[in-house]
Motif scaffolding. Structure first.
Motif, PDB file in Angstrom:
ATOM      1  N   UNK A   1       0.968  -8.105  11.401  1.00 26.69           N
ATOM      2  CA  UNK A   1       1.984  -7.796  11.503  1.00 26.69           C
ATOM      3  C   UNK A   1       1.738  -6.111  12.240  1.00 26.69           C
TER       4      UNK A   1
ATOM      5  N   UNK B   1       2.777  -2.017  12.972  1.00 21.84           N
ATOM      6  CA  UNK B   1       3.378  -1.061  13.660  1.00 21.84           C
ATOM      7  C   UNK B   1       3.058   0.479  14.319  1.00 21.84           C
TER       8      UNK B   1
ATOM      9  N   UNK C   1       7.784  -2.099  15.840  1.00 25.75           N
ATOM     10  CA  UNK C   1       7.309  -2.907  14.504  1.00 25.75           C
ATOM     11  C   UNK C   1       7.396  -3.957  15.959  1.00 25.75           C
TER      12      UNK C   1
ATOM     13  N   UNK D   1       5.415  -9.015  14.940  1.00 23.62           N
ATOM     14  CA  UNK D   1       5.045  -9.885  14.338  1.00 23.62           C
ATOM     15  C   UNK D   1       3.436 -10.498  15.147  1.00 23.62           C
TER      16      UNK D   1
ATOM     17  N   UNK E   1      -1.252  -4.386   9.085  1.00 21.93           N
ATOM     18  CA  UNK E   1      -1.297  -4.653   7.430  1.00 21.93           C
ATOM     19  C   UNK E   1      -2.273  -4.934   6.625  1.00 21.93           C
TER      20      UNK E   1
ATOM     21  N   UNK F   1      -0.971  -3.332   1.480  1.00 28.65           N
ATOM     22  CA  UNK F   1      -1.497  -1.733   2.317  1.00 28.65           C
ATOM     23  C   UNK F   1      -1.043  -1.739   3.849  1.00 28.65           C
ATOM     24  N   UNK F   2       0.012  -0.780   4.492  1.00 33.19           N
ATOM     25  CA  UNK F   2      -0.629  -0.442   5.744  1.00 33.19           C
ATOM     26  C   UNK F   2      -2.175   0.532   6.451  1.00 33.19           C
TER      27      UNK F   2
ATOM     28  N   UNK G   1       3.900   4.923  -2.251  1.00 34.95           N
ATOM     29  CA  UNK G   1       3.004   5.667  -1.827  1.00 34.95           C
ATOM     30  C   UNK G   1       2.389   6.906  -1.401  1.00 34.95           C
TER      31      UNK G   1
ATOM     32  N   UNK H   1       0.036   9.124   0.815  1.00 31.35           N
ATOM     33  CA  UNK H   1      -0.694   9.494   0.966  1.00 31.35           C
ATOM     34  C   UNK H   1      -1.575  11.041   0.850  1.00 31.35           C
TER      35      UNK H   1
ATOM     36  N   UNK I   1      -5.062   6.618   1.964  1.00 35.74           N
ATOM     37  CA  UNK I   1      -4.082   6.076   0.895  1.00 35.74           C
ATOM     38  C   UNK I   1      -4.804   6.597   0.153  1.00 35.74           C
TER      39      UNK I   1
ATOM     40  N   UNK J   1      -0.886   3.630  -5.088  1.00 34.25           N
ATOM     41  CA  UNK J   1       0.455   2.848  -4.498  1.00 34.25           C
ATOM     42  C   UNK J   1       0.919   2.388  -5.591  1.00 34.25           C
TER      43      UNK J   1
ATOM     44  N   UNK K   1       6.031  -4.198   0.926  1.00 30.37           N
ATOM     45  CA  UNK K   1       4.267  -4.466   1.191  1.00 30.37           C
ATOM     46  C   UNK K   1       4.390  -4.383   2.475  1.00 30.37           C
ATOM     47  N   UNK K   2       3.486  -5.359   2.688  1.00 26.75           N
ATOM     48  CA  UNK K   2       2.383  -4.988   4.330  1.00 26.75           C
ATOM     49  C   UNK K   2       3.046  -5.651   5.727  1.00 26.75           C
TER      50      UNK K   2
ATOM     51  N   UNK L   1       7.429   1.387   6.500  1.00 26.62           N
ATOM     52  CA  UNK L   1       7.384   2.358   5.640  1.00 26.62           C
ATOM     53  C   UNK L   1       7.932   3.656   5.524  1.00 26.62           C
TER      54      UNK L   1
END
Lengths: 111, 113
Positions: free
Chosen positions: A32, A34, A49, A51, A93, A98-99, B33, B35, B45, B48, B97-98, B102
């Motif tokens: 994924x 973005x 974004x 996928x 991702x 987390x990203x 989150x 940052x 980060x 989170x 989540x991921x 965001x």
């Protein structure tokens, strides 16, 4: 370790031309991605974004291309306008909810 | 919806002082989150949270603390401010989540002198 990065620090483009911003990623497990736009003094703003089951996705004046073979992501902005001047950065991702964000690429639109 | 709201927008601290950066979101997002963004750099980060009562360290947690007592709020605490903590701090949230984008606040610009 795995990382997300951008090729060019600054891109100057004539108003009305198309812009292309590139991003290389190293985590082959990422599925994924973005693109964000950040204007001066503002927080990052979601643009588009994609996928990993897609190669291309289009939005309003923007297109994201994903090449999983070479782990490359690009953002194309059509008919660039002065309001497109900003820092653009990609994110993937990175696992663990987390990203992982790249450092960013400054786009300067010349009127 | 106001989205993600951060306060204050600007703050100057002296070395050794403490402060709390506030972040609240009204989108009922589970994930939040924090940052930091240094000049010319990407986002790093700090901490989170995947839901109320749950927090986890990110890449650069040292010198910071967080809490998540409600879904809406995710404050970031600096206990002993150091010059290395001079930065712009962004709070973000998303639903899942991921695999979703965001949503970011407009940041808190913090200077430690």
């Amino acid at each position: 370790g795995e990382s997300v990065g951008l090729h060019l620090p600054t891109l100057s483009v004539q108003e009305g031309d198309n812009s292309i911003i590139n991003c290389a990623y190293s985590n082959s497990a990422s599925d994924y991605f973005i693109w964000y736009k950040q204007e001066s003094g503002k927080g990052p703003q979601f643009i588009i974004d994609i996928r990993s089951n897609m190669d291309k996705r289009q939005g309003q004046r923007v297109t994201v291309l994903l090449n999983k073979t070479v782990k490359h992501l690009s953002l194309q902005i059509a008919a660039t306008q002065p309001g497109d001047s900003a820092v653009y950065f990609c994110a993937e991702n990175g696992g663990n909810n987390r990203l992982a964000f790249g450092k960013g690429n400054q786009v300067v639109v010349i009127p | 919806n106001a989205g993600v709201t951060q306060t204050p927008k600007f703050r100057i601290l002296k070395i050794g002082q403490s402060m709390t950066l506030q972040c609240t979101q009204d989108m009922n997002h589970n994930y939040m989150y924090w940052y930091r963004q240094d000049p010319g750099m990407g986002l790093k980060l700090i901490y989170y949270s995947v839901g109320a009562g749950i927090t986890d360290k990110g890449e650069v947690p040292n010198g910071y603390n967080v809490s998540r007592s409600t879904t809406e709020d995710f404050p970031l605490r600096l206990e002993l401010a150091a010059p290395s903590q001079t930065s712009v701090y962004f709070c973000a949230s998303n639903l899942q989540g991921d695999s979703q984008p965001q949503h970011f606040g407009d940041g808190t610009r913090l200077s430690i002198l």
